[in-house]
Design a protein around this motif. Structure first.
Motif, short mmCIF file in Angstrom:
data_model
loop_
_atom_site.label_atom_id
_atom_site.label_comp_id
_atom_site.label_asym_id
_atom_site.label_seq_id
_atom_site.Cartn_x
_atom_site.Cartn_y
_atom_site.Cartn_z
N HIS A 1 -6.55 11.55 4.92
CA HIS A 1 -5.57 10.52 4.64
C HIS A 1 -4.18 11.02 5.03
O HIS A 1 -3.80 12.13 4.68
CB HIS A 1 -5.56 10.15 3.15
CG HIS A 1 -6.80 9.46 2.71
ND1 HIS A 1 -6.93 8.11 2.73
CD2 HIS A 1 -7.97 9.94 2.25
CE1 HIS A 1 -8.12 7.78 2.28
NE2 HIS A 1 -8.77 8.88 1.98
N ALA A 2 -3.46 10.19 5.72
CA ALA A 2 -2.09 10.55 6.09
C ALA A 2 -1.14 10.21 4.95
O ALA A 2 -1.39 9.29 4.17
CB ALA A 2 -1.68 9.82 7.35
N THR A 3 -0.07 10.94 4.88
CA THR A 3 0.98 10.64 3.91
C THR A 3 1.88 9.57 4.50
O THR A 3 2.30 9.68 5.64
CB THR A 3 1.80 11.91 3.63
OG1 THR A 3 0.93 12.93 3.15
CG2 THR A 3 2.89 11.63 2.60
N GLN A 4 2.16 8.55 3.73
CA GLN A 4 3.11 7.52 4.15
C GLN A 4 4.40 7.72 3.39
O GLN A 4 4.39 7.96 2.18
CB GLN A 4 2.56 6.12 3.85
CG GLN A 4 1.49 5.65 4.78
CD GLN A 4 1.23 4.17 4.54
OE1 GLN A 4 0.57 3.81 3.57
NE2 GLN A 4 1.77 3.34 5.39
N MET B 1 9.80 7.80 -1.15
CA MET B 1 8.59 8.03 -1.93
C MET B 1 7.47 8.39 -0.96
O MET B 1 7.38 7.81 0.12
CB MET B 1 8.20 6.78 -2.73
CG MET B 1 9.28 6.24 -3.66
SD MET B 1 9.76 7.33 -5.02
CE MET B 1 8.26 7.34 -6.01
N ALA B 2 6.61 9.33 -1.36
CA ALA B 2 5.45 9.70 -0.56
C ALA B 2 4.20 9.11 -1.20
O ALA B 2 3.96 9.29 -2.40
CB ALA B 2 5.32 11.22 -0.47
N GLU B 3 3.43 8.42 -0.38
CA GLU B 3 2.18 7.83 -0.83
C GLU B 3 1.02 8.56 -0.15
O GLU B 3 1.04 8.76 1.07
CB GLU B 3 2.13 6.35 -0.50
CG GLU B 3 0.89 5.64 -1.02
CD GLU B 3 0.88 4.17 -0.64
OE1 GLU B 3 1.04 3.33 -1.53
OE2 GLU B 3 0.70 3.89 0.57
N TYR B 4 0.05 8.97 -0.94
CA TYR B 4 -1.12 9.68 -0.42
C TYR B 4 -2.35 9.14 -1.12
O TYR B 4 -2.37 9.07 -2.35
CB TYR B 4 -0.96 11.18 -0.68
CG TYR B 4 -2.10 12.03 -0.19
CD1 TYR B 4 -2.27 12.30 1.16
CD2 TYR B 4 -3.01 12.57 -1.10
CE1 TYR B 4 -3.32 13.09 1.60
CE2 TYR B 4 -4.06 13.37 -0.66
CZ TYR B 4 -4.21 13.62 0.69
OH TYR B 4 -5.26 14.39 1.12
N GLN B 5 -3.34 8.74 -0.35
CA GLN B 5 -4.57 8.17 -0.90
C GLN B 5 -4.29 7.05 -1.89
O GLN B 5 -4.90 6.95 -2.94
CB GLN B 5 -5.44 9.26 -1.53
CG GLN B 5 -5.94 10.27 -0.52
CD GLN B 5 -6.89 11.28 -1.12
OE1 GLN B 5 -6.95 11.48 -2.33
NE2 GLN B 5 -7.64 11.95 -0.26
N GLY B 6 -3.30 6.21 -1.56
CA GLY B 6 -2.99 5.03 -2.36
C GLY B 6 -2.14 5.28 -3.59
O GLY B 6 -1.87 4.34 -4.34
N ALA B 7 -1.73 6.51 -3.82
CA ALA B 7 -0.92 6.82 -5.01
C ALA B 7 0.43 7.39 -4.59
O ALA B 7 0.52 8.11 -3.58
CB ALA B 7 -1.64 7.83 -5.89
N LEU B 8 1.46 7.10 -5.37
CA LEU B 8 2.77 7.71 -5.15
C LEU B 8 2.73 9.12 -5.72
O LEU B 8 2.52 9.30 -6.93
CB LEU B 8 3.86 6.89 -5.83
CG LEU B 8 4.08 5.49 -5.25
CD1 LEU B 8 5.07 4.70 -6.11
CD2 LEU B 8 4.54 5.55 -3.81
N VAL B 9 2.88 10.12 -4.85
CA VAL B 9 2.70 11.50 -5.26
C VAL B 9 3.92 12.39 -5.02
O VAL B 9 3.90 13.57 -5.37
CB VAL B 9 1.47 12.13 -4.56
CG1 VAL B 9 0.19 11.40 -4.96
CG2 VAL B 9 1.66 12.12 -3.05
N GLY B 10 4.97 11.83 -4.40
CA GLY B 10 6.14 12.63 -4.12
C GLY B 10 7.37 11.79 -3.94
O GLY B 10 7.27 10.57 -3.73
N THR B 11 8.52 12.44 -4.04
CA THR B 11 9.77 11.72 -3.90
C THR B 11 10.90 12.68 -3.57
O THR B 11 10.79 13.89 -3.79
CB THR B 11 10.12 10.96 -5.20
OG1 THR B 11 11.27 10.15 -4.98
CG2 THR B 11 10.38 11.90 -6.37
N CYS B 12 11.96 12.16 -3.01
CA CYS B 12 13.21 12.90 -2.87
C CYS B 12 14.34 11.90 -2.71
O CYS B 12 14.12 10.74 -2.35
CB CYS B 12 13.18 13.88 -1.70
SG CYS B 12 13.09 13.13 -0.09
N ALA B 13 15.54 12.35 -3.01
CA ALA B 13 16.72 11.49 -2.93
C ALA B 13 17.76 12.13 -2.04
O ALA B 13 17.80 13.35 -1.88
CB ALA B 13 17.30 11.27 -4.33
#
Length: 153
Positions: free
Chosen positions: A2-5, A55-67
């Motif tokens: 799965h790619a990170t979106q 926001m980073a989405e991986y396998q349908g879940a939000l798993v990361g973030t930065c501002a």
């Protein structure tokens, strides 16, 4: 595989934005007043002054973030970067960091800076990989800050 979106922040992301950051901060440090301000009211403290949140989405879940905080005069601060421990080591932080640099350029940044702590060894390695370099540490609103790095655009 799965790619990170990488997604632009929307208000519905606020609970996850807060949870991801609170999780890492509480693991190593304590929450401070500026943390509460940005995590509780990202629209007011990050977006309205001209910043951005990714926001980073991986396998349908939000798993990361930065501002990106708009510091003025073409300077942005990379802040509130967090990746869920469940997916650390998969390159999500690097993908987020690269996206943040691209976003900073889009926003007109001439420099991106960040404040961190020497205990966060993997994070500091990630920032170096993204091209950040160490500079002297100024006074900071965070007690935990003992590292400052910058990336000239």
């Amino acid at each position: 595989m799965h790619a990170t979106q990488i997604l632009d922040y929307i208000p519905a992301h606020q609970p996850v934005f807060r949870k991801l950051n609170e999780e890492w901060i509480m693991q190593f440090f304590t929450m401070e007043a500026p943390d509460y301000q940005m995590l509780d009211e990202p629209q007011r403290y990050i977006l309205e002054p001209g910043g951005a949140i990714l926001m980073a989405e991986y396998q349908g879940a939000l798993v990361g973030t930065c501002a990106l905080l708009n510091e003025g005069h073409g300077v942005f601060e990379l802040a509130k970067m967090a990746v869920s421990p469940a997916v650390q080591g998969l390159g999500i932080g690097y993908t987020l960091g690269k996206a943040a640099v691209v976003k900073a350029r889009e926003l007109g940044a001439r420099q991106v800076e960040l404040l961190s702590n020497s205990r966060l060894v993997p994070a500091l390695a990630l920032y170096r990989k993204l091209g950040f370099r160490h500079v002297p540490v100024p006074a900071s609103p965070y007690q935990r800050t003992d590292v400052k790095m910058v990336l000239d655009m």
